[in-house]
Structures are given as structure tokens and as C-alpha cells.
Scaffold this active site. Structure first.
Site: not given
Ligand SMILES: Nc1nc(=O)c2c([nH]1)NC[C@@H]1CN(c3ccc(C(=O)N[C@@H](CCC(=O)O)C(=O)O)cc3)C=[N+]21
Ligand SMILES: NC(=O)C1=CN([C@@H]2O[C@H](COP(=O)(O)OP(=O)(O)OC[C@H]3O[C@@H](n4cnc5c(N)ncnc54)[C@H](OP(=O)(O)O)[C@@H]3O)[C@@H](O)[C@H]2O)C=CC1
Length: 303
Positions: A55, A99, A122
Site C-alpha cells: 500500500k 490494518q 477502508d
Molecule cells: N484495514 C484493512 N484493510 C484492508 O484492505 C485489509 C486489511 N485491513 N487486512 C487484511 C486484508 C487483506 N488485504 C490484501 C491487500 C493486498 C493483497 C495483495 O496485494 N495480494 C497480492 C499478493 C500479495 C502477496 O504476495 O501476499 C495478490 O493477491 O496478487 C492481498 C490482501 C487487505 N486487507
């Protein structure tokens, strides 16, 4: 049945981030201001550290002012609340993201409710949840993962969602419920499944659109998917991958991807699907929040 189209979330997220970068540059030109995003991480959860890093990097790449607050797992609830209050009042900060999950001794809803709704990028604050549920999407801030999933659906299906059967598996406040709200507002006929749903495979088989947000690796099997259906896999599960070496793990979604590709019309991969879109939509929300706080009108929505 031809193999499913793979929905390229990475490429679509990149195009969204490019558009936001252009819009932020114009804002800087006209107002001398950069959107400011503050991300708060409490504790050392490795996955959270990856997401927070993604992020922060994305915000920098979009030309935003980006601040990361990393607090120890033992930080008191009072200290987290005090930091949120400080960010609420910081004129350089337009978006605040705490987060999740937070350490057990901190009341998550107390922290989330303290974030100023206008800075709640969020979209978890009750004011934003209420606006979204009431159909006032254009004055809310919409949760990033559901918003990103809707962009993927619209890029894949165009404006043909009306009347389609949509099944959302999972009813969390951060994905399932807001996803169902968005699909309802697109005039889908929405079913929300959860751990108490009976005959889940048959429920899923009726769906033209499946959104899986369960957190159970490869739970949704290929033969649950109606031929030609569109599958959005939100799940992110780390499973052991001995083939990659001792102690290695890999990411899989909630859908058994290798089976589902033989049934679905289109499907998102994990990684490379919804995840990058979540980051991209956080950039969208931060720019929207900045413009509103600067008293500027909303721009053309991206979905
Ligand atoms: N307040 C809050 N807001 C959120 O939006 C929030 C949170 N807490 N807690 C956890 C979840 C999970 N989440 C992700 C964000 C980016 C990837 C992301 O970049 N994923 C990549 C892979 C990243 C890796 O290598 O693990 C993909 O799916 O291609 C995944 C999951 C946002 N979250
Ligand atoms: N790509 C991204 O950007 C993001 C990915 N995620 C991922 O999405 C997944 C879901 O996360 P989140 O929304 O926080 O979910 P939660 O863990 O908060 O909730 C899981 C949901 O799935 C339901 N469920 C659990 N087991 C079953 C079952 N056997 N059959 C049907 N439903 C079941 C639960 O039902 P019940 O309510 O009855 O307990 C619950 O509603 C996780 O893998 C998470 O990592 C999350 C956020 C962003």
C-alpha cells in the site's frame, strides 16, 4: 467447454493506478496538494507487513504523500486511539487505514469508529456502511476489496450484471456484506452464503456470478460452478508447497482454480486477481477523500 478467460487483476489494477496517478498530478498542479495516506500497522503479522508495504509503495508511485506508522504488538488501545485522533486532525492526511486484524487486547470497532468517516478509506466506518447500504454509493467511501471485485466484474461482463444470479460466499464486514450491497445495487439477485448455508454446492451452481470470500483453501470445487459463470476469488490462503522446497508455502484462493477453469467462463487467479485491485481501489478512495476534504467535486467514477 473452452477453458475460462483468466481475469488479469494485475493489469487492470495497473491501469487504475495509472489513471489515479494522472488525476493526482492534475490535483497537484491546480491545488498544490498531494493526497495524503496514513497506514497504521500494530504488531508483526507477516502477511499484514506485506500488504502494508504494497500500500505504501503504491501510494508513493501514485505521487501521494504516504506515511506508515508501525507500532509494537503490545501497544495499548489508548495509544492507538490517540494516534488515530492525531491523524484525524492532520490536514496533510486525507485517508487513514488501520490494518486488520489488530492484537486481541485492542477493540477493533472502537478504533474503526474513531476514524473520521471522511478519512475512512477502508469504508468500514458505520457512516460509510450506512451510506453504501442505503444506495448512496456516490457519497460513501466503498470498501476496497468489494469495489475492486466489482471493477473486475464490469471489465469482464460490461454493463450486463442486471438480473444475473450472484452468490457471495462469506458475510464479513470487510468483504461479503459490502460485496452483496454493491451487487444488489447492480440489480443482481444476490444470495449471501455462510457457514450455516445448507447444500452450498447447489446454491453455487445456480450462480452466474460467484464471489468467494471464505478463507478456506480451494474449498469451492470445479463442479460447483455453473458452466460459463464468472468467478471472483477473494480468498488468500498460504498452503505448504514442498515442491518449492523445505518449509516453502504458496498462495491459493478459496476456489479450486485448476478444476474451476474447466467450468467457468471467466475467473480471477490468486495471486494476481483481487489482491492488486484492493490496493488500486485504496488509491482511488484516498484521492476521492482528498478531493472532498479540499472541497472539490468528485471525478468520473471508475466503476
Ligand atoms: N484495514 C484493512 N484493510 C484492508 O484492505 C485489509 C486489511 N485491513 N487486512 C487484511 C486484508 C487483506 N488485504 C490484501 C491487500 C493486498 C493483497 C495483495 O496485494 N495480494 C497480492 C499478493 C500479495 C502477496 O504476495 O501476499 C495478490 O493477491 O496478487 C492481498 C490482501 C487487505 N486487507
Ligand atoms: N484479496 C484481498 O484484497 C482480500 C482478501 N481477503 C481474503 O478473503 C478471505 C475472507 O476474508 P474475510 O472476508 O475477512 O472473511 P472472514 O474470515 O471474516 O469470514 C469468513 C466467512 O466465510 C464463511 N465461511 C467459513 N467457512 C465456510 C463454509 N464452510 N461454507 C460457507 N461459508 C463459510 C464464514 O461464515 P460465518 O459468518 O458463518 O462464520 C464467514 O462469513 C480470506 O482468505 C482473506 O484472506 C480478505 C480481504 C481482502
Amino acid at each position: 467447454m473452452p477453458q475460462a478467460q483468466i481475469i488479469d487483476g494485475k493489469a487492470i489494477a495497473e491501469s487504475v493506478r495509472q489513471e489515479i496517478t494522472n488525476r493526482a498530478a492534475k490535483l497537484l498542479e491546480t491545488s498544490g496538494k498531494r493526497p495524503g495516506l496514513a497506514v497504521v500497522l500494530v504488531g508483526e503479522d507477516p502477511a499484514s507487513q506485506v500488504y502494508v508495504r504494497n500500500k505504501d509503495r503504491a501510494a508513493e508511485a501514485c505521487g501521494f504523500h504516504s506515511v506508515k506508522h508501525t507500532l509494537g504488538a503490545e501497544t495499548s488501545e489508548a495509544d492507538v486511539l490517540a494516534l488515530v485522533e492525531q491523524l484525524n486532525n492532520d490536514p496533510e492526511i486525507h485517508g487513514i487505514l488501520v490494518q486488520l486484524p489488530l492484537p486481541g487486547h485492542i477493540d477493533e470497532s472502537k478504533v474503526l469508529r474513531l476514524i473520521r468517516p471522511e478519512k475512512d478509506v477502508d469504508g468500514f466506518h458505520p457512516v460509510n456502511v450506512g451510506l453504501l447500504t442505503a444506495g448512496e454509493r456516490d457519497s460513501a467511501l466503498v470498501p476496497c476489496t468489494p469495489a475492486g471485485s466489482l471493477v473486475l466484474l464490469k471489465r469482464t461482463l460490461g454493463d450486463t450484471l442486471s438480473g444475473k444470479n450472484a452468490v457471495v460466499i462469506g458475510r464479513s464486514n470487510i468483504v461479503g456484506k459490502p460485496m452483496a450491497s454493491l451487487l444488489l445495487q447492480e440489480s443482481c439477485t444476490v444470495t449471501i452464503a455462510h457457514s450455516r448455508t445448507r447444500d452450498l454446492p447447489d446454491v453455487v451452481r445456480a450462480a452466474d456470478i460467484v464471489v468467494a470470500a471464505v478463507g478456506r483453501p480451494e474449498m469451492i470445487k470445479g463442479d460447483w460452478i455453473k458452466p460459463g459463470a464468472t468467478v471472483i476469488d477473494v480468498g488468500i490462503n498460504r498452503i505448504p508447497a514442498p515442491e518449492l522446497g523445505e518449509g516453502k508455502n504458496r498462495l491459493v484462493g478459496d476456489v479450486a482454480f485448476n478444476e474451476a477453469v474447466d467450468h467457468a467462463g471467466a475467473i480471477t487467479p490468486v495471486p494476481g486477481g483481487v489482491g492488486p485491485m484492493t490496493i488500486a481501489m485504496l488509491m482511488v478512495n484516498t484521492l476521492t477523500a482528498a478531493r472532498r476534504l479540499l472541497g472539490l467535486p468528485d471525478e468520473e467514477p471508475l466503476f
